[in-house]
Design a protein around this motif. Structure first.
Motif, PDB file in Angstrom:
ATOM      1  N   ALA A  40       0.830  -1.202   0.000  1.00 24.88           N
ATOM      2  CA  ALA A  40       0.000   0.000   0.000  1.00 24.88           C
ATOM      3  C   ALA A  40       0.867   1.256   0.000  1.00 24.88           C
ATOM      4  N   GLY A  41       1.930   1.248   0.782  1.00 20.47           N
ATOM      5  CA  GLY A  41       2.850   2.388   0.791  1.00 20.47           C
ATOM      6  C   GLY A  41       3.501   2.604  -0.561  1.00 20.47           C
ATOM      7  N   ALA A  42       3.889   1.498  -1.213  1.00 18.87           N
ATOM      8  CA  ALA A  42       4.516   1.604  -2.532  1.00 18.87           C
ATOM      9  C   ALA A  42       3.540   2.169  -3.562  1.00 18.87           C
ATOM     10  N   LEU A  43       2.280   1.711  -3.511  1.00 13.97           N
ATOM     11  CA  LEU A  43       1.285   2.192  -4.468  1.00 13.97           C
ATOM     12  C   LEU A  43       0.894   3.642  -4.209  1.00 13.97           C
ATOM     13  N   ALA A  44       0.949   4.039  -2.923  1.00 14.54           N
ATOM     14  CA  ALA A  44       0.557   5.408  -2.572  1.00 14.54           C
ATOM     15  C   ALA A  44       1.673   6.419  -2.788  1.00 14.54           C
ATOM     16  N   ALA A  45       2.890   5.965  -3.016  1.00 15.89           N
ATOM     17  CA  ALA A  45       4.040   6.868  -3.135  1.00 15.89           C
ATOM     18  C   ALA A  45       3.841   7.963  -4.186  1.00 15.89           C
ATOM     19  N   PRO A  46       3.408   7.645  -5.434  1.00 15.12           N
ATOM     20  CA  PRO A  46       3.251   8.721  -6.435  1.00 15.12           C
ATOM     21  C   PRO A  46       2.147   9.707  -6.077  1.00 15.12           C
ATOM     22  N   ILE A  85      11.378   6.477   1.603  1.00 11.51           N
ATOM     23  CA  ILE A  85      10.979   5.139   2.049  1.00 11.51           C
ATOM     24  C   ILE A  85       9.864   4.585   1.169  1.00 11.51           C
ATOM     25  N   LEU A  86       8.847   5.396   0.877  1.00  9.02           N
ATOM     26  CA  LEU A  86       7.729   4.910   0.075  1.00  9.02           C
ATOM     27  C   LEU A  86       8.144   4.621  -1.368  1.00  9.02           C
ATOM     28  N   HIS A  87       8.927   5.512  -1.949  1.00 11.22           N
ATOM     29  CA  HIS A  87       9.408   5.252  -3.314  1.00 11.22           C
ATOM     30  C   HIS A  87      10.418   4.106  -3.317  1.00 11.22           C
ATOM     31  N   GLY A  88      11.198   3.990  -2.241  1.00 13.66           N
ATOM     32  CA  GLY A  88      12.128   2.873  -2.137  1.00 13.66           C
ATOM     33  C   GLY A  88      11.419   1.534  -2.049  1.00 13.66           C
ATOM     34  N   ALA A  89      10.214   1.519  -1.476  1.00 11.80           N
ATOM     35  CA  ALA A  89       9.419   0.288  -1.422  1.00 11.80           C
ATOM     36  C   ALA A  89       9.085  -0.194  -2.830  1.00 11.80           C
ATOM     37  N   ARG A  90       8.787   0.729  -3.715  1.00  6.22           N
ATOM     38  CA  ARG A  90       8.489   0.360  -5.104  1.00  6.22           C
ATOM     39  C   ARG A  90       9.697  -0.303  -5.753  1.00  6.22           C
ATOM     40  N   VAL A  91      10.864   0.293  -5.545  1.00  6.55           N
ATOM     41  CA  VAL A  91      12.090  -0.252  -6.129  1.00  6.55           C
ATOM     42  C   VAL A  91      12.388  -1.636  -5.563  1.00  6.55           C
ATOM     43  N   SER A  92      12.305  -1.779  -4.233  1.00  3.77           N
ATOM     44  CA  SER A  92      12.636  -3.054  -3.600  1.00  3.77           C
ATOM     45  C   SER A  92      11.682  -4.159  -4.028  1.00  3.77           C
ATOM     46  N   LEU A  93      10.378  -3.848  -4.074  1.00  2.98           N
ATOM     47  CA  LEU A  93       9.405  -4.872  -4.456  1.00  2.98           C
ATOM     48  C   LEU A  93       9.566  -5.282  -5.916  1.00  2.98           C
ATOM     49  N   VAL A  94       9.799  -4.310  -6.786  1.00  2.04           N
ATOM     50  CA  VAL A  94       9.971  -4.638  -8.208  1.00  2.04           C
ATOM     51  C   VAL A  94      11.212  -5.501  -8.399  1.00  2.04           C
ATOM     52  N   ILE A  95      12.318  -5.103  -7.803  1.00  2.00           N
ATOM     53  CA  ILE A  95      13.548  -5.882  -7.945  1.00  2.00           C
ATOM     54  C   ILE A  95      13.374  -7.272  -7.333  1.00  2.00           C
ATOM     55  N   GLY A  96      12.777  -7.337  -6.136  1.00  2.00           N
ATOM     56  CA  GLY A  96      12.584  -8.630  -5.485  1.00  2.00           C
ATOM     57  C   GLY A  96      11.718  -9.569  -6.303  1.00  2.00           C
ATOM     58  N   LEU A  97      10.602  -9.062  -6.842  1.00  2.00           N
ATOM     59  CA  LEU A  97       9.684  -9.916  -7.591  1.00  2.00           C
ATOM     60  C   LEU A  97      10.264 -10.340  -8.939  1.00  2.00           C
ATOM     61  N   VAL A  98      10.841  -9.400  -9.669  1.00  2.22           N
ATOM     62  CA  VAL A  98      11.372  -9.734 -10.999  1.00  2.22           C
ATOM     63  C   VAL A  98      12.591 -10.649 -10.884  1.00  2.22           C
ATOM     64  N   ALA A  99      13.485 -10.364  -9.939  1.00  4.27           N
ATOM     65  CA  ALA A  99      14.649 -11.223  -9.747  1.00  4.27           C
ATOM     66  C   ALA A  99      14.232 -12.629  -9.333  1.00  4.27           C
ATOM     67  N   THR A 100      13.205 -12.725  -8.487  1.00  8.08           N
ATOM     68  CA  THR A 100      12.700 -14.043  -8.085  1.00  8.08           C
ATOM     69  C   THR A 100      12.103 -14.770  -9.274  1.00  8.08           C
TER      70      THR A 100
END
Length: 288
Positions: A40-46, A85-100
Motif C-alpha cells: 500500500a505504501g509503494a502504491l501510494a508513493a506517487p 521510504i515509500l518510493h524505495g518500497a516500489r524499487v525493492s518490491l519490483v527488484i525482489g519480484l522480478v529477480a525471483t
C-alpha cells in the motif's frame, strides 16, 4: 451428473479446509498484513509524494515529528525521508519480484529437466548447479553489477543469476519423487511428448514448495539489493532503502533516524515475507 456433483462437493470441502488453515495460521496472516502495508505504501508513493524523492525539499536534519510537512524528517541533504521510504518500497518490491521470477524460471527449468531425464542430463545440470553454489551469492552479484554498471536491470540480472541453485535442487527432488508415479508412466507409455508431461503432469505437483521458496527468495533479493545499494552499487537515479541506510551511516551518532527509519522498512518487508513463507509452508504441507 452425480459424479459432477460429488466432484463439486469435494472441491468445496477442500476450499473450506484451505480457508480454515489460513484463518488458523497466525504467521501467514501477520506476514500478509505486513506485506499489504508495504505494498500500500509503494502504491501510494506517487500520490502522496509525486515529486522526485531525491530532490532537496527542506532544510537538512529536520527530526521526525517536528514538521507536519515532513513527518519522518529530512536527511543531511534536505530530502524527505518518508518520500524516500515509500518510493524505495516500489524499487525493492519490483527488484525482489522480478529477480525471483528470473530465478524461478532458471531453477524450475533446470531442476525439472534434471529430475525427469536423469542420467547424463542430471549429472551435467547438477554439476553446473554445484559450481554456481560454490561461489558466494553476494560476491557473485557484486561482480555482475560492477561489470554491468549499477542499474535496476543489472541488479535484477545479478540477483536472478545467483539465487536459482537451491530452487533447482528442490524441484529436482520433487520431480524425482513424481517421475515414477503411475499417472506419469501412463503418459509416457501413451507417447505423450515429454515437455507436456513435465509442464502439465509434473510441475503442477511441485507448486507448493516452489511458492514457499519464492517468498524466501523475494526476501533474499530485497536484502541483496539493499546491501548492494548500501555499498554504493545501487541505481543512483532512484531512491533505495539500502542507499538511504548507507548515506545515513555517516551521521549515525548524531542523527540516527536517517539510517534507522529505512532500515526498519527493510526489516518489516523481510519479516513479512519470512512469516508468510513459514505460514504457507504449514498451510500447503500435505502432511498436516
Amino acid at each position: 451428473m452425480a459424479t459432477i456433483a460429488i466432484a463439486r462437493q469435494e472441491g468445496g470441502r477442500r476450499r473450506a479446509r484451505l480457508a480454515q488453515r489460513i484463518r488458523a495460521n497466525t504467521s501467514a496472516i501477520t506476514g500478509g498484513v505486513i506485506l499489504l502495508l508495504v505494498l500500500a505504501g509503494a502504491l501510494a508513493a506517487p500520490v502522496l509524494y509525486p515529486g522526485d524523492p531525491l530532490d532537496m525539499v527542506a532544510a537538512p536534519f529536520i527530526w521526525p515529528g517536528t514538521d507536519r510537512a515532513h513527518v519522518l524528517g529530512t536527511d543531511m541533504l534536505g530530502r524527505d525521508i518518508a518520500a524516500g521510504i515509500l518510493h524505495g518500497a516500489r524499487v525493492s518490491l519490483v527488484i525482489g519480484l522480478v529477480a525471483t521470477l528470473v530465478s524461478i524460471v532458471i531453477g524450475v527449468t533446470l531442476g525439472a529437466l534434471s529430475g525427469f531425464y536423469g542420467g547424463r542430463v542430471d549429472a551435467v545440470l547438477m554439476r553446473i548447479t554445484e559450481l554456481v553454489q560454490t561461489i558466494p551469492p553476494f560476491l557473485f552479484a557484486l561482480a555482475i553489477v560492477a561489470i554491468l554498471q549499477p542499474s535496476i536491470p543489472s541488479i535484477v540480472v545479478a540477483i536472478g543469476l545467483t539465487a536459482w541453485p537451491s530452487l533447482a535442487r528442490l524441484v529436482r527432488a520433487e520431480v524425482l519423487k513424481i517421475r515414477h508415479r503411475d499417472f506419469v508412466q501412463a503418459s509416457i507409455s501413451l507417447g505423450v511428448p515429454h515437455w507436456r508431461i513435465i509442464v502439465l503432469d509434473i510441475l503442477p505437483n511441485t507448486l507448493a514448495p516452489v511458492i514457499v521458496s519464492a517468498s524466501i527468495l523475494v526476501a533474499s533479493a530485497i536484502l541483496t539489493e539493499s546491501s548492494l545499494a548500501f555499498l554504493g552499487l545501487g541505481d543512483p537515479n532512484v531512491a533505495s532503502w539500502g542507499g538511504m541506510v548507507g548515506a545515513g551511516r555517516e551521521v549515525l551518532r548524531t542523527d540516527w533516524y536517517v539510517a534507522t527509519l529505512p532500515g526498519l522498512a527493510i526489516v518489516a518487508a523481510v519479516l513479512g515475507l519470512n512469516l508468510l513463507g513459514d505460514g504457507l509452508n504449514d498451510i500447503l504441507d500435505p502432511q498436516r
